[in-house]
Design a protein around this motif. Structure first.
Motif, PDB file in Angstrom:
ATOM      1  N   LEU A  92       0.820  -1.202   0.000  1.00 28.57           N
ATOM      2  CA  LEU A  92       0.000   0.000   0.000  1.00 28.57           C
ATOM      3  C   LEU A  92       0.856   1.254   0.000  1.00 28.57           C
ATOM      4  N   ASP A  93       0.466   2.213  -0.798  1.00 27.54           N
ATOM      5  CA  ASP A  93       1.123   3.514  -0.806  1.00 27.54           C
ATOM      6  C   ASP A  93       0.260   4.571  -0.140  1.00 27.54           C
ATOM      7  N   ILE A  94      -0.879   4.158   0.382  1.00 26.82           N
ATOM      8  CA  ILE A  94      -1.836   5.086   0.981  1.00 26.82           C
ATOM      9  C   ILE A  94      -1.488   5.264   2.450  1.00 26.82           C
ATOM     10  N   ALA A  95      -1.288   6.482   2.865  1.00 26.83           N
ATOM     11  CA  ALA A  95      -1.016   6.770   4.275  1.00 26.83           C
ATOM     12  C   ALA A  95      -2.345   6.794   5.030  1.00 26.83           C
ATOM     13  N   PRO A  96      -2.402   6.151   6.199  1.00 26.90           N
ATOM     14  CA  PRO A  96      -3.647   6.152   6.962  1.00 26.90           C
ATOM     15  C   PRO A  96      -3.977   7.541   7.503  1.00 26.90           C
ATOM     16  N   ILE A  97      -5.255   7.795   7.642  1.00 27.54           N
ATOM     17  CA  ILE A  97      -5.713   9.039   8.247  1.00 27.54           C
ATOM     18  C   ILE A  97      -5.644   8.851   9.754  1.00 27.54           C
ATOM     19  N   HIS A  98      -5.011   9.778  10.438  1.00 27.86           N
ATOM     20  CA  HIS A  98      -4.858   9.648  11.884  1.00 27.86           C
ATOM     21  C   HIS A  98      -6.005  10.355  12.598  1.00 27.86           C
ATOM     22  N   VAL A  99      -6.729   9.590  13.370  1.00 23.86           N
ATOM     23  CA  VAL A  99      -7.792  10.118  14.218  1.00 23.86           C
ATOM     24  C   VAL A  99      -7.595   9.510  15.598  1.00 23.86           C
ATOM     25  N   GLY A 100      -8.259  10.031  16.570  1.00 25.53           N
ATOM     26  CA  GLY A 100      -8.022   9.545  17.912  1.00 25.53           C
ATOM     27  C   GLY A 100      -9.271   9.059  18.611  1.00 25.53           C
ATOM     28  N   GLY A 101      -9.044   8.356  19.690  1.00 28.85           N
ATOM     29  CA  GLY A 101     -10.076   7.951  20.621  1.00 28.85           C
ATOM     30  C   GLY A 101     -11.250   7.196  20.036  1.00 28.85           C
ATOM     31  N   MET A 102     -12.428   7.656  20.413  1.00 33.07           N
ATOM     32  CA  MET A 102     -13.662   6.982  20.034  1.00 33.07           C
ATOM     33  C   MET A 102     -13.881   7.005  18.524  1.00 33.07           C
ATOM     34  N   GLU A 103     -13.458   8.081  17.871  1.00 31.24           N
ATOM     35  CA  GLU A 103     -13.609   8.166  16.412  1.00 31.24           C
ATOM     36  C   GLU A 103     -12.819   7.052  15.725  1.00 31.24           C
ATOM     37  N   LEU A 104     -11.614   6.784  16.207  1.00 32.35           N
ATOM     38  CA  LEU A 104     -10.789   5.725  15.655  1.00 32.35           C
ATOM     39  C   LEU A 104     -11.468   4.370  15.829  1.00 32.35           C
ATOM     40  N   GLU A 105     -11.985   4.113  17.007  1.00 30.41           N
ATOM     41  CA  GLU A 105     -12.651   2.838  17.273  1.00 30.41           C
ATOM     42  C   GLU A 105     -13.883   2.676  16.391  1.00 30.41           C
ATOM     43  N   ASN A 106     -14.699   3.713  16.291  1.00 28.31           N
ATOM     44  CA  ASN A 106     -15.901   3.646  15.456  1.00 28.31           C
ATOM     45  C   ASN A 106     -15.545   3.432  13.991  1.00 28.31           C
ATOM     46  N   ARG A 107     -14.534   4.142  13.531  1.00 28.85           N
ATOM     47  CA  ARG A 107     -14.102   4.011  12.137  1.00 28.85           C
ATOM     48  C   ARG A 107     -13.610   2.599  11.858  1.00 28.85           C
ATOM     49  N   PHE A 108     -12.775   2.072  12.752  1.00 25.93           N
ATOM     50  CA  PHE A 108     -12.263   0.716  12.567  1.00 25.93           C
ATOM     51  C   PHE A 108     -13.403  -0.291  12.553  1.00 25.93           C
ATOM     52  N   ASN A 109     -14.334  -0.178  13.491  1.00 26.89           N
ATOM     53  CA  ASN A 109     -15.458  -1.117  13.545  1.00 26.89           C
ATOM     54  C   ASN A 109     -16.269  -1.094  12.260  1.00 26.89           C
ATOM     55  N   PHE A 110     -16.536   0.092  11.731  1.00 25.24           N
ATOM     56  CA  PHE A 110     -17.298   0.238  10.506  1.00 25.24           C
ATOM     57  C   PHE A 110     -16.556  -0.392   9.324  1.00 25.24           C
ATOM     58  N   ILE A 111     -15.276  -0.103   9.203  1.00 19.71           N
ATOM     59  CA  ILE A 111     -14.469  -0.634   8.104  1.00 19.71           C
ATOM     60  C   ILE A 111     -14.324  -2.148   8.243  1.00 19.71           C
ATOM     61  N   PHE A 112     -14.104  -2.621   9.454  1.00 17.75           N
ATOM     62  CA  PHE A 112     -13.937  -4.054   9.685  1.00 17.75           C
ATOM     63  C   PHE A 112     -15.206  -4.817   9.321  1.00 17.75           C
ATOM     64  N   GLU A 113     -16.358  -4.265   9.648  1.00 11.63           N
ATOM     65  CA  GLU A 113     -17.628  -4.912   9.299  1.00 11.63           C
ATOM     66  C   GLU A 113     -17.765  -5.018   7.771  1.00 11.63           C
ATOM     67  N   LYS A 114     -17.452  -3.953   7.055  1.00  8.25           N
ATOM     68  CA  LYS A 114     -17.519  -3.990   5.588  1.00  8.25           C
ATOM     69  C   LYS A 114     -16.526  -5.019   5.035  1.00  8.25           C
ATOM     70  N   PHE A 115     -15.351  -5.078   5.625  1.00 10.44           N
ATOM     71  CA  PHE A 115     -14.327  -6.015   5.213  1.00 10.44           C
ATOM     72  C   PHE A 115     -14.786  -7.459   5.404  1.00 10.44           C
ATOM     73  N   VAL A 116     -15.311  -7.780   6.556  1.00 10.96           N
ATOM     74  CA  VAL A 116     -15.763  -9.147   6.828  1.00 10.96           C
ATOM     75  C   VAL A 116     -16.882  -9.537   5.868  1.00 10.96           C
ATOM     76  N   ARG A 117     -17.817  -8.628   5.630  1.00  9.69           N
ATOM     77  CA  ARG A 117     -18.891  -8.913   4.679  1.00  9.69           C
ATOM     78  C   ARG A 117     -18.337  -9.171   3.291  1.00  9.69           C
ATOM     79  N   SER A 118     -17.288  -8.464   2.910  1.00 13.07           N
ATOM     80  CA  SER A 118     -16.738  -8.629   1.555  1.00 13.07           C
ATOM     81  C   SER A 118     -16.110 -10.003   1.343  1.00 13.07           C
ATOM     82  N   ILE A 119     -15.486 -10.544   2.359  1.00 18.04           N
ATOM     83  CA  ILE A 119     -14.845 -11.847   2.179  1.00 18.04           C
ATOM     84  C   ILE A 119     -15.749 -13.009   2.593  1.00 18.04           C
ATOM     85  N   ALA A 120     -16.886 -12.699   3.182  1.00 20.92           N
ATOM     86  CA  ALA A 120     -17.794 -13.752   3.615  1.00 20.92           C
ATOM     87  C   ALA A 120     -18.764 -14.170   2.517  1.00 20.92           C
ATOM     88  N   THR A 121     -18.749 -13.465   1.407  1.00 20.95           N
ATOM     89  CA  THR A 121     -19.689 -13.806   0.327  1.00 20.95           C
ATOM     90  C   THR A 121     -18.996 -14.479  -0.822  1.00 20.95           C
TER      91      THR A 121
END
Length: 121
Positions: A92-121
């Motif tokens: 990857l050449d994409i630098a991650p966006i740095h956020v903190g605290g609860m925003e980071l956790e919410n963002r990760f959870n949202f992205i992780f859910e989309k990721f799991v759905r993508s490989i589960a089908t």
């Protein structure tokens, strides 16, 4: 501890894998790695991606396309949590966006859910 949970998971995995084209991933929580909050999940997906990397190029391409389509530019968030993802999606050449605290956790959870759905089908 010592109640046979791992043996149960192993037996269920074998039974499901023999009967159909089901992929079953699992990770084991290790009390010594409790400093790493996602150690069991990272372990499970690392093993899964290592297995996919051993398959034919078409399977790798399908998995890569599904993941990229689902999480798009947020792929770097997942790659930080699951380093072996690079075996499938490449470097990857994409630098991650740095956020903190609860925003980071919410963002990760949202992205992780989309990721799991993508490989589960």
């Amino acid at each position: 501890s010592g109640t046979g949970k791992s043996v149960l998971v192993h037996n269920v995995r074998n039974a499901l894998s023999e009967k159909s084209n089901i992929v079953f991933i699992s990770g084991k929580f290790d009390q010594l790695q409790q400093v790493e909050p996602l150690a069991a999940i990272t372990s499970a997906f690392s093993n899964h991606f290592a297995n996919i990397a051993q398959e034919d190029q078409e399977r790798i391409k399908q998995t890569k396309n599904a993941i990229i389509e689902a999480v798009d530019s947020d792929i770097s968030v997942l790659a930080q949590a699951i380093p072996t993802l690079s075996h499938i999606i490449g470097k990857l050449d994409i630098a991650p966006i740095h956020v903190g605290g609860m925003e980071l956790e919410n963002r990760f959870n949202f992205i992780f859910e989309k990721f799991v759905r993508s490989i589960a089908t």
